[in-house]
Scaffold this active site. Structure first.
Site, PDB file in Angstrom:
ATOM      1  N   ARG A 231       0.851  -1.187   0.000  1.00 30.73           N
ATOM      2  CA  ARG A 231       0.000   0.000   0.000  1.00 30.73           C
ATOM      3  C   ARG A 231       0.889   1.240   0.000  1.00 30.73           C
ATOM      4  O   ARG A 231       1.975   1.245   0.589  1.00 30.73           O
ATOM      5  CB  ARG A 231      -0.896   0.029   1.245  1.00 30.73           C
ATOM      6  CG  ARG A 231      -2.066  -0.941   1.189  1.00 30.73           C
ATOM      7  CD  ARG A 231      -3.125  -0.510   0.169  1.00 30.73           C
ATOM      8  NE  ARG A 231      -4.276  -1.409   0.135  1.00 30.73           N
ATOM      9  CZ  ARG A 231      -4.424  -2.432  -0.714  1.00 30.73           C
ATOM     10  NH1 ARG A 231      -3.488  -2.701  -1.610  1.00 30.73           N
ATOM     11  NH2 ARG A 231      -5.509  -3.182  -0.677  1.00 30.73           N
ATOM     12  N   HIS A 279      -0.978   0.613  -9.578  1.00 27.34           N
ATOM     13  CA  HIS A 279      -1.679  -0.363  -8.722  1.00 27.34           C
ATOM     14  C   HIS A 279      -2.249  -1.522  -9.560  1.00 27.34           C
ATOM     15  O   HIS A 279      -3.455  -1.759  -9.574  1.00 27.34           O
ATOM     16  CB  HIS A 279      -2.803   0.318  -7.918  1.00 27.34           C
ATOM     17  CG  HIS A 279      -3.201  -0.472  -6.704  1.00 27.34           C
ATOM     18  ND1 HIS A 279      -3.599   0.100  -5.533  1.00 27.34           N
ATOM     19  CD2 HIS A 279      -3.283  -1.819  -6.492  1.00 27.34           C
ATOM     20  CE1 HIS A 279      -3.902  -0.834  -4.651  1.00 27.34           C
ATOM     21  NE2 HIS A 279      -3.725  -2.021  -5.217  1.00 27.34           N
TER      22      HIS A 279
END
Ligand code: NAP
Ligand code: GLV
Length: 316
Positions: A231, A279
């Site tokens: 993350r 991502h």
């Protein structure tokens, strides 16, 4: 006596709704599916929720939900909601296909660094036959996996099978053949001191937020490489840039950011030693995800315990 129709609420960008609703309809045609922000629904009639980053406060307005299914492995998007109704089980997405894709991504970017591929890319741009970038020695390139969970263990095994020495760090000790396990804060410094390529695949929790910072980079051998596929909240971007500019890190591959999308003016985009991807290290397969959620609903319907339920105290 009539049986109540069960309902599922999808809370995801409306433009993508069909990606998720079609495979659910195919696998559980009896479920009535509503899409938040598109369909009118009675909050009290919703039994199950499928989402990734629901708007904070929304879930508490659904008084009868029996389970929430995450569209991804990471559940920080739910735990960021201080009003998440904690009596409702939150189920993570866990599947071998997700772990395999993460392993492919980590191996790809580690090998680009290890085999100095970026130098050959530059030489090709110059039409130059430069043989002066020998690969590092595989036996001397230590891969450290930060987070040895469902995904980290698969990544560790992939590097081990390519002949790299591999270590892993987690809260609790692991027993994975050919992979040395370090556990807890007390063993973190030793793990870092022996890591040439650090692959971060930790969950984002209060304990791990900001963990990829200058103090940590200083504990790695000089010239180490960072791959963050966990993350964006794990990393301190300015510390990454100064560690690279000062030579402590030789470069980084970053797939995750805070915020996302990464703003166009972020210096991460244009740094010559940083690779940025949006991502995409592993995308959830909608059919596999739908099957996993429907399997969970079937467990609830038959009174059996759910699997892959998040521990709210641990935060993952
Ligand atoms: P997981 O199975 O829950 O594994 C988490 C691992 O981290 C476990 O080994 C755990 O230790 C360790 N850990 C957690 N907190 C720790 C701490 N404070 N200190 C040391 N170790 C700690 O999770 P997963 O399914 O592997 O997924 C990991 C993360 O990958 C997700 O949370 C998500 O953020 C990210 N992800 C990203 C993408 C992408 O496309 N970029 C795709 C999928 C997932 P224990 O084993 O001892 O509990
Ligand atoms: C993706 O980021 C996931 O958590 O599955």
């Amino acid at each position: 006596m009539s049986v109540k129709e069960e309902t599922l609420l999808l809370v995801a960008p409306v433009t993508w709704a069909g990606i998720w609703t079609a495979p659910i309809a195919a696998q559980a045609p009896e479920l009535k599916v509503f899409v938040h922000d598109r369909d009118e629904y009675d909050p009290a009639a919703i039994d199950y929720v499928l989402s990734f980053r629901p708007p904070p406060g929304l879930l508490k307005t659904l008084p009868n939900i029996r389970a929430v299914f995450s569209l991804g492995a990471g559940v920080d998007g739910f735990l960021a909601d201080p009003e998440y109704p904690r009596q409702v089980p939150l189920v993570r997405f866990v599947h071998e296909s997700l772990a395999r894709e993460m392993a492919h991504y980590a191996v790809l970017h580690a090998l680009l660094f290890h085999r100095r591929q970026r130098n050959f890319d530059a030489a090709q741009t110059d039409h130059a036959w430069r043989q002066s970038f020998p690969p590092r020695k595989t036996e001397d390139t230590h891969i450290g996996i930060f987070g040895m969970g469902e995904i980290g263990c698969v990544i560790a095994a992939a590097f081990r099978d390519l002949g790299f020495p591999v270590t892993g760090w987690s809260r609790t000790r692991k027993d994975l053949s050919g992979v040395r396990s370090y556990a807890g804060e007390a063993e973190r410094a030793e793990f870092l001191a022996g890591t040439d390529i650090l692959v971060c695949v930790l969950p984002l929790t209060d304990d791990t937020r900001g963990i990829l910072n200058k103090d940590l980079f200083a504990q790695l051998p000089r010239g180490a490489y960072l791959i963050n596929i966990a993350r964006g909240g794990h990393q301190v971007p300015e510390d990454i840039i100064s560690a690279i500019d000062g030579g402590q890190l030789e470069g980084a591959t970053l797939d995750v950011f805070d915020p996302e999308p990464l703003p166009p003016n972020s210096p991460l985009w244009s740094h010559p030693k940083i690779t940025v991807t949006p991502h995409v290290a592993a995308l959830t397969d909608p059919f596999v995800m739908a099957k996993s959620a429907v399997d969970g609903i079937r467990l609830i319907q038959s009174g059996k315990p759910l699997i892959n339920v998040v521990d709210f105290e641990r935060g993952y």
